[in-house]
Write an enzyme that holds these catalytic residues in place. Structure first.
Site, PDB file in Angstrom:
ATOM      1  N   TYR A  27       0.872  -1.179   0.000  1.00  0.00           N
ATOM      2  CA  TYR A  27       0.000   0.000   0.000  1.00  0.00           C
ATOM      3  C   TYR A  27       0.907   1.226   0.000  1.00  0.00           C
ATOM      4  O   TYR A  27       1.637   1.452   0.965  1.00  0.00           O
ATOM      5  CB  TYR A  27      -0.881   0.019   1.246  1.00  0.00           C
TER       6      TYR A  27
ATOM      7  N   PRO B 237     -12.563  -0.314  -1.188  1.00  0.00           N
ATOM      8  CA  PRO B 237     -11.829  -1.570  -1.113  1.00  0.00           C
ATOM      9  C   PRO B 237     -10.478  -1.491  -0.407  1.00  0.00           C
ATOM     10  O   PRO B 237      -9.819  -2.518  -0.246  1.00  0.00           O
ATOM     11  CB  PRO B 237     -11.641  -1.945  -2.590  1.00  0.00           C
TER      12      PRO B 237
END
Length: 383
Positions: free
Chosen positions: A198, A289
């Site tokens: 991420y 998400p």
């Protein structure tokens, strides 16, 4: 026809609920507006919480998952020149598993076929009747024949646009639309990372995920109205290499097989029960998400609902009476976590906001308490 439970929507939530009820001897019929092939091919979530994996194993759906699923101990959080691993297993003793929603759906459809439970795909004009009394559902099957199913209970697993949510009068709704979207990409290339990355970047968020040892999944933060035609394969790989890059690491590239733009929103509607109609999954709530919660939250809903309906059919209504309130406690916890991850990692606002995000990222990877909070939520609260 007559059955105990009509389930509208044959995605993972509806299929799993039918499977769980069947194990308890409760009859159900599934209705789905799409074809079986369409449902099976839908590209969606790929991260299963520890509790989801445990449930699938416990109900006889873990054979292929145990062979093909990729267990991950944690995730990488990144910003320019920094990449840090958050190890869930060390922190809380739980992991997550990479196993695509398409694979979960295949396993559920195979189990349903083996059990011989009825399902109608390509069902048109699905309409719910008398959900506060003696429910029935009418529809037109794929041969053009009008049909009616009488039931004790109707469960809406048919998503945001389905008829079930629309059958609840005067719901209370909370919604948040985010000022960005994801450009999602599937590529036939082995992952360049052991676990998900991420990445916060001045140009926008990026994520490196995967679907198998040979297929990688990527996301880039883009505008909600982004024109896919403007994103050539070369432009996508250049942006991913820039946003995911750290010294000493190389992003492997390969053929891109699928591109799509995913809007980012949070949505919760209450109640999740109206008379003999129950809502589960995207029919009741949608999360961005970023936190990998959508499929897992649907699994939590139907796990809870299966227990409640089983008790109710045996004369104990306490769990069904508490279903909406109980489910919503988890829904709001997961909604908050998804909002937090989304707000921390996506570039928005001004330079002041950017510095706050970087401060939060630094705190998250340097504090055992902050990492534990992330791990507990990401790997999943107990079902």
């Amino acid at each position: 026809m007559r059955t105990q439970v009509v389930i509208v929507g044959a995605g993972p939530a509806g299929l799993l609920l039918s499977h769980l009820l069947g194990l308890e001897g409760i009859d159900s019929v599934l209705l789905e507006r799409q074809t079986a092939e369409y449902v099976q091919a839908r590209i969606r979530a790929g991260i299963l919480e520890a509790g989801t994996v445990e449930l699938l194993r416990d109900v006889g759906l873990g054979a292929r998952l145990d062979v093909e699923g990729m267990e991950h101990r944690g995730i990488h959080l990144q910003w320019p020149d920094n990449r840090h691993h958050v190890d869930f297993t060390d922190l809380i003793g739980r992991s997550v598993t990479v196993y695509g929603q398409t694979e979960v759906t295949k396993d559920l459809m195979a189990a349903r076929e083996k059990a011989g439970r009825p399902a109608y795909y390509s069902a048109a004009d699905v309409t719910l009747h008398d959900v506060t009394g003696k429910p029935s559902v009418t529809f037109v099957d794929d041969s053009g024949t009008a049909r009616r199913i009488d039931a004790d209970v109707v469960v809406g697993c048919d998503g945001f646009h389905g008829p079930s949510r629309a059958s609840v009068p005067d719901p209370q709704v909370w919604e948040r639309a985010y000022p960005f979207a994801w450009l999602g990409v599937l590529a036939d290339v082995a992952p360049s990372t052991d676990e998900l990355i991420y990445a916060w970047h001045p140009d926008g968020f990026a994520m490196h995920s995967m679907r198998s040892p040979r297929v990688s999944r990527f996301y880039l933060q883009v505008a909600p109205d982004e024109d896919l035609a403007q994103w050539s394969d070369d432009r996508i790989w250049t942006a991913l290499s820039e946003r995911l890059g750290v010294p000493g690491w190389t992003l492997e590239t390969g053929p891109i097989t699928e591109k799509s733009v995913l809007p980012m929103r949070s949505f919760v509607t209450t109640p999740m029960r109206y008379g003999n109609l129950y809502l589960a999954g995207d029919a009741a709530h949608i999360v961005p998400p970023t936190g990998a919660k959508g499929l897992n939250l649907a699994v939590a809903d139907v796990s809870l609902l299966a227990r409640a309906l089983t008790a109710s059919f045996h004369g104990d209504d306490r769990l069904v009476d508490a279903y909406s309130e109980t489910a919503l406690r988890r829904v709001w916890r997961c909604t908050h976590f998804s909002w937090w991850m989304t707000s921390m990692l996506h570039r928005h606002g001004d330079g002041f906001d950017a510095q706050l995000q970087l401060a939060q990222l630094h705190r998250t990877v340097t504090s055992a308490a902050a990492m534990t909070e992330l791990a507990e939520n990401y790997a999943g609260l107990p079902l």
